[in-house]
Design a protein around this motif. Sequence first.
Motif, short mmCIF file in Angstrom:
data_model
loop_
_atom_site.label_atom_id
_atom_site.label_comp_id
_atom_site.label_asym_id
_atom_site.label_seq_id
_atom_site.Cartn_x
_atom_site.Cartn_y
_atom_site.Cartn_z
N LYS A 1 1.13 10.10 -3.46
CA LYS A 1 0.34 10.09 -4.69
C LYS A 1 1.47 9.97 -5.60
CE LYS A 1 -3.56 13.12 -6.14
NZ LYS A 1 -4.45 12.12 -6.43
N GLU B 1 0.84 -1.07 -0.02
CA GLU B 1 -0.06 -0.03 0.11
C GLU B 1 0.78 1.41 -0.17
OE1 GLU B 1 -3.78 1.71 2.45
OE2 GLU B 1 -3.31 -0.22 2.21
N ASN C 1 -9.46 2.86 -8.52
CA ASN C 1 -10.31 3.53 -7.77
C ASN C 1 -9.60 4.32 -6.86
OD1 ASN C 1 -12.76 4.15 -6.54
ND2 ASN C 1 -12.50 2.66 -5.04
N THR C 2 -8.31 3.87 -6.37
CA THR C 2 -7.49 4.84 -5.63
C THR C 2 -6.11 5.57 -6.45
OG1 THR C 2 -5.93 2.82 -5.54
CG2 THR C 2 -7.79 3.15 -3.83
N GLN D 1 -2.75 4.62 -5.82
CA GLN D 1 -2.23 4.68 -4.43
C GLN D 1 -1.96 3.32 -3.67
OE1 GLN D 1 -4.44 8.48 -3.22
NE2 GLN D 1 -2.43 8.40 -1.94
N GLU D 2 -3.32 2.49 -4.12
CA GLU D 2 -3.07 1.24 -3.42
C GLU D 2 -2.80 0.01 -4.43
OE1 GLU D 2 -6.69 2.28 0.05
OE2 GLU D 2 -6.80 0.52 -0.94
N ASN E 1 -9.52 -1.74 -7.82
CA ASN E 1 -9.12 -0.92 -6.40
C ASN E 1 -7.97 -0.05 -6.68
OD1 ASN E 1 -9.52 -0.08 -3.41
ND2 ASN E 1 -7.30 -1.35 -3.45
#
Length: 478
Positions: free
Chosen positions: A6, A2, A472-473, A476-477, A469
Amino acid sequence: MERTDKMFPEGFLWGGATAANQLEGGYNEGNKGPNIADVLPGGKIRQKVRIDPTFDFTIDQKKYNYPNHKGIDFYHRYKEDIALFAEMGFKAYRMSIAWSRIFPNGDELEPNEEGLAFYDSVLEELLKYNMEPIVTLSHYEMPLHLIKEYGGWRSREVITFFERYARVVFNRYKDKVKYWLTFNEINSGLKIPLYGLGFIRKAEEDKYQPTFQAFHHQFLASALAVKHGHEIIPDSKIGCMLLYAPVYSYDCHPENEMYALEERRMFNYFCGDVQVRGKYPRFINKYFKEHNIDLDIQDGDLELLDEGKVDFISLSYYMSRTDKKDNAGAGAGNMVGGMKNPYLKASDWGWEIDPTGLRISLNELYDRYEVPLFVVENGLGAYDQVEEDGSINDDYRIEYLREHIHAMGEAVEDGVEMIGYTPWGCIDLVSAGTGEMAKRYGFIYVDLDNEGKGTLERKRKKSFYWYQNVINTNGQEL
Ligand code: BG6
């Protein structure tokens, strides 16, 4: 893993990539003409025929299996597939238009309306989900007639046919498509002329002259497409597309480093130099002289190259390449050749896995050209296993993509300007190199085997949810 820092800019185009011939199927529907992919058999024989000067491009259904004829039947299932891309959150989808759906033979004066209407529907479906279409004009799917009757890009006449095709699709889709790529992996013609340049060298002919003459024609065709594209769609962005594999010297012997430098220039830079800088690089003069290449360059050609410079570079990245002057012990199994690199592991197909190589590639390209970059292919071809409960736990693919996205993020932090990332074969499709279905890249599994058997049912792999995901991030993830 994780990450909280950014790395990717707002509006970064996350998505996936495919090519018409590898997923559409419907090879003789909608008045489509045959193209090169339609005559390539599946399996090991594919690698032989594509360099066999006696190959006559005839379809022999009794003798061979032709996986591209059916693809994964996207031709009939595109709505379902695009809905799955949307579910993953794709911001962009890279696709190609099959030239032979629009001009079945390639040299007609009028386009085929059914082909145009098909892509209208596909593009409308993408726009319904706010997905940015990234469209390749030519992705290893040249109309067969142009190959048989004109010798592919050997012929200067083919430029006019391509120009007509490009103008037709620019005019038709001008309100739907802003991002265009001219020729997929244009530099691959140095390795496999049949796919990119549309011919197999004759046994007795010189290796160099026809190849570079064909490149010259393609460069002119690309420049014309860029010019027309900018006129017809003023806010369009038109890129070249390079097969990029950074070249490492096997060791610090200066002779090996010099060799690596020469290979790097020819394979990685030659085409980009012409398409981005709008002129032939100076290093090519010596190469042409040494190989007795005397290009037919006509009045206005060099001016056209300058006028048709691309706006950005797109690239495929799968592997790096390690070179030694004498190449003793060569044969790592990489598509691009070279020695085995002792620091790298390889995929089941022998392609060496090197995430840092992606960061190096992006830095090399940006340092040289200072135009935005778009990774429009990257991924792991692997065997997938469907478990009894129907799940597909492709952790190896997640690991591969995670490391490559991370490396791309590092490149962004290094200062590289990036547009987006569309990993290859976001839905399982027919392999270009081997014609197999078993070499899978997708987030979406397709129930189809190498012999064309299966229900064609689509299933979400574990990587589907992981990538959802990531998008969606905004990376970042991981
Ligand atoms: C690229 C091509 O070279 O690599 C794609 O642009 C191709 O068309 C991809 O499918 C992966 O190669 P393969 O041989 O594994 O399909």
